[in-house]
Design a protein around this motif. Structure first.
Motif, PDB file in Angstrom:
ATOM      1  N   ALA A 302       0.782  -1.226  -0.144  1.00  9.01           N
ATOM      2  CA  ALA A 302      -0.088  -0.051   0.005  1.00  9.01           C
ATOM      3  C   ALA A 302       0.896   1.305   0.077  1.00  9.01           C
ATOM      4  O   ALA A 302       0.608   2.277  -0.557  1.00  9.01           O
ATOM      5  N   PHE A 303       1.782   1.260   0.837  1.00 11.38           N
ATOM      6  CA  PHE A 303       2.843   2.384   0.624  1.00 11.38           C
ATOM      7  C   PHE A 303       3.490   2.481  -0.360  1.00 11.38           C
ATOM      8  O   PHE A 303       3.657   3.868  -0.948  1.00 11.38           O
ATOM      9  N   ARG A 304       3.911   1.529  -1.038  1.00 15.48           N
ATOM     10  CA  ARG A 304       4.397   1.415  -2.573  1.00 15.48           C
ATOM     11  C   ARG A 304       3.636   2.271  -3.402  1.00 15.48           C
ATOM     12  O   ARG A 304       4.156   3.159  -4.248  1.00 15.48           O
ATOM     13  N   ASP A 305       2.330   1.953  -3.234  1.00 11.94           N
ATOM     14  CA  ASP A 305       1.353   2.484  -4.190  1.00 11.94           C
ATOM     15  C   ASP A 305       0.860   4.001  -3.950  1.00 11.94           C
ATOM     16  O   ASP A 305       0.985   4.789  -4.839  1.00 11.94           O
ATOM     17  N   HIS A 306       0.661   4.348  -2.801  1.00 11.48           N
ATOM     18  CA  HIS A 306       0.283   5.536  -2.463  1.00 11.48           C
ATOM     19  C   HIS A 306       0.759   6.224  -1.097  1.00 11.48           C
ATOM     20  O   HIS A 306       0.105   7.282  -0.497  1.00 11.48           O
ATOM     21  N   GLY A 307       1.778   5.739  -0.670  1.00 11.68           N
ATOM     22  CA  GLY A 307       2.337   6.292   0.635  1.00 11.68           C
ATOM     23  C   GLY A 307       3.112   7.654   0.325  1.00 11.68           C
ATOM     24  O   GLY A 307       3.293   7.876  -0.716  1.00 11.68           O
ATOM     25  N   VAL A 308       3.297   8.515   1.292  1.00 10.81           N
ATOM     26  CA  VAL A 308       3.867   9.714   1.405  1.00 10.81           C
ATOM     27  C   VAL A 308       5.104   9.754   2.398  1.00 10.81           C
ATOM     28  O   VAL A 308       4.783   9.648   3.586  1.00 10.81           O
ATOM     29  N   ALA A 309       6.241   9.916   1.908  1.00  8.67           N
ATOM     30  CA  ALA A 309       7.243   9.856   2.883  1.00  8.67           C
ATOM     31  C   ALA A 309       7.837  11.036   3.077  1.00  8.67           C
ATOM     32  O   ALA A 309       8.260  11.884   2.126  1.00  8.67           O
ATOM     33  N   SER A 310       7.744  11.312   4.329  1.00  8.34           N
ATOM     34  CA  SER A 310       8.134  12.663   4.751  1.00  8.34           C
ATOM     35  C   SER A 310       8.628  12.508   6.199  1.00  8.34           C
ATOM     36  O   SER A 310       8.034  11.483   7.076  1.00  8.34           O
ATOM     37  N   ALA A 311       9.537  13.440   6.915  1.00 11.95           N
ATOM     38  CA  ALA A 311       9.789  13.156   8.224  1.00 11.95           C
ATOM     39  C   ALA A 311       8.832  13.819   9.131  1.00 11.95           C
ATOM     40  O   ALA A 311       8.892  15.052   9.216  1.00 11.95           O
ATOM     41  N   LYS A 312       8.420  12.956   9.905  1.00  9.25           N
ATOM     42  CA  LYS A 312       7.283  13.540  10.724  1.00  9.25           C
ATOM     43  C   LYS A 312       7.328  13.062  12.279  1.00  9.25           C
ATOM     44  O   LYS A 312       7.172  13.852  13.173  1.00  9.25           O
ATOM     45  N   LEU A 313       8.577  12.076  12.674  1.00  8.63           N
ATOM     46  CA  LEU A 313       8.487  11.490  13.802  1.00  8.63           C
ATOM     47  C   LEU A 313       9.030  12.725  14.860  1.00  8.63           C
ATOM     48  O   LEU A 313       8.622  12.796  15.871  1.00  8.63           O
ATOM     49  N   GLU A 314       9.960  13.503  14.278  1.00 10.14           N
ATOM     50  CA  GLU A 314      10.743  14.356  15.352  1.00 10.14           C
ATOM     51  C   GLU A 314       9.988  15.617  15.538  1.00 10.14           C
ATOM     52  O   GLU A 314      10.144  16.380  16.569  1.00 10.14           O
ATOM     53  N   SER A 315       8.733  15.939  14.642  1.00 11.89           N
ATOM     54  CA  SER A 315       8.282  17.148  14.699  1.00 11.89           C
ATOM     55  C   SER A 315       7.261  17.432  15.560  1.00 11.89           C
ATOM     56  O   SER A 315       6.677  18.341  15.841  1.00 11.89           O
TER      57      SER A 315
END
Length: 366
Positions: A302-315
């Motif tokens: 599912a992530f390969r198809d429509h995931g959005v990769a961005s750095a959210k953990l630290e914010s």
């Protein structure tokens, strides 16, 4: 221009490792696992009793080996671990190139769990962890030990003996901190005896979706539906803040100078169990450096198809701590939640494990 593989991007751009929470012979024999290593940048595998139960019960791939093993032992547990060790070795060999790249031991691990029937037995857990470690005989394997109270000394002893450990079934911050202390104490004991700590690796597996499954109905009862789906992410972000604190300072620095690696946080139970939520949310919300996310096959696809990769953990740390405070104010004690989930988690692994042993008994009768 070639499309960027969104799964691979998580590691290349944000330094988080994606592991696959699944193993069976078909995915290895068909070449699909190798394809996921090459194309998706998958960097490890985790297994558990439920995954092996599904693999062994729902296919004939293991039948011939079961019948052969039954000639020398009728014990279904012995037969199971013989099968599992064979699979884990094969998977570990597939990931050897990942293990050997860059810093040796940064990734490329395959996890095998001690019997869930031992979750509250310290002595039997460490005995079986030693036995499995010796039998698998691969540097890039982790033995899974539950982060129960009796599991803590077993974790410390295993680390002191140079066994890579994946600590499983973590649901709360208090127990997570105790696990980190057990890991650090194990390294200190090993170093004190003059042994190397540079090749030891460990992860602490923080389970996510089950937290929301338990907390969301409580929020409905309290007319706080707007807070639904936030508890697990908030707990994970708070755990990451704790990780940053615990793996800094003078105590850790002494070990780091001797070559020790931090025990990375691993986000587990990241397959979304609530259709109301985005199916990739437990990946997207927790992308950050020095962490691992182990996801089921369907979630990775599912992530390969429509995931959005961005750095959210630290914010989102401050917001996460505020959310946990709000949950407490609403009368939801997250420590109680963690204790209930641990108890249920042990049962959720015991049931398929007993079913697995029963399935092996049936196949032996064939």
């Amino acid at each position: 221009m070639q499309n960027i593989n969104k799964v691979k991007q998580i590691h290349t751009d944000f330094k988080q490792s994606i592991w696959l929470d699944f193993i069976d012979r078909e995915i290895m024999w068909s070449g699909k696992l190798q394809q996921m290593i090459d194309q998706d940048g998958v960097r490890g595998v985790t297994s558990n009793p439920a995954i092996f139960e599904q693999a062994i019960s729902s296919s004939a791939d293991y039948d011939a080996d079961i019948l052969e093993l039954a000639k020398s032992s009728s014990d279904p547990e012995h037969i199971f671990f013989s099968l599992a060790i064979s699979d884990i070795r094969q998977a570990a060999d597939l990931f050897a190139s990942v293990y050997n790249e860059e810093i040796s031991g940064a990734d490329g691990y395959v996890s095998l769990e001690v019997s869930p029937l031992l979750a509250l037995d310290e002595s039997a857990t460490i005995t079986q962890a030693r036995e499995l470690w010796q039998k698998v005989d691969r540097k890039n394997v982790m033995i899974k030990i539950p982060g129960t109270l009796p599991g803590l000394p077993a974790i410390r002893i295993a680390i002191s003996e140079g066994i890579n450990i994946n600590v499983t079934l973590l649901f709360g911050l208090e127990r997570y901190e105790a696990v980190v202390n057990a890991y650090i104490a194990g390294l200190e004991e090993r170093l004190a005896t003059g042994q190397s700590v540079s090749q030891i690796a460990s992860v602490a597996s923080f389970f996510l979706s089950r937290i929301d499954l338990l907390v969301d109905p409580m929020l409905d009862e309290k007319d706080l539906s707007e807070m639904k789906g936030e508890a697990a992410i908030a707990a994970a972000r708070a755990a990451y803040a704790l990780y940053r604190r615990l793996f800094s300072g003078e105590r850790w620095q002494k070990l780091a100078e001797a070559g020790a690696k931090p025990q990375r946080l691993l986000w587990a139970s990241t397959g979304n169990k609530n259709p109301a939520y985005r199916d990739t949310r437990y990946i997207e919300e927790l992308i950050g450096p020095e962490t691992v996310n182990t996801a089921p096959l369907g979630t990775i696809e599912a992530f390969r198809d429509h995931g959005v990769a961005s750095a959210k953990l630290e914010s989102g740390t401050e917001q996460a701590l505020y959310m946990l405070e709000m949950l407490g104010t609403a009368g939801i004690n997250m420590q109680d939640v963690a204790e209930q989930l641990e108890k249920e988690g042990i049962e959720k692994f015991e049931v398929p494990y007993r079913k697995l042993l029963g399935a092996i008994r049936e196949k032996v009768k064939l």
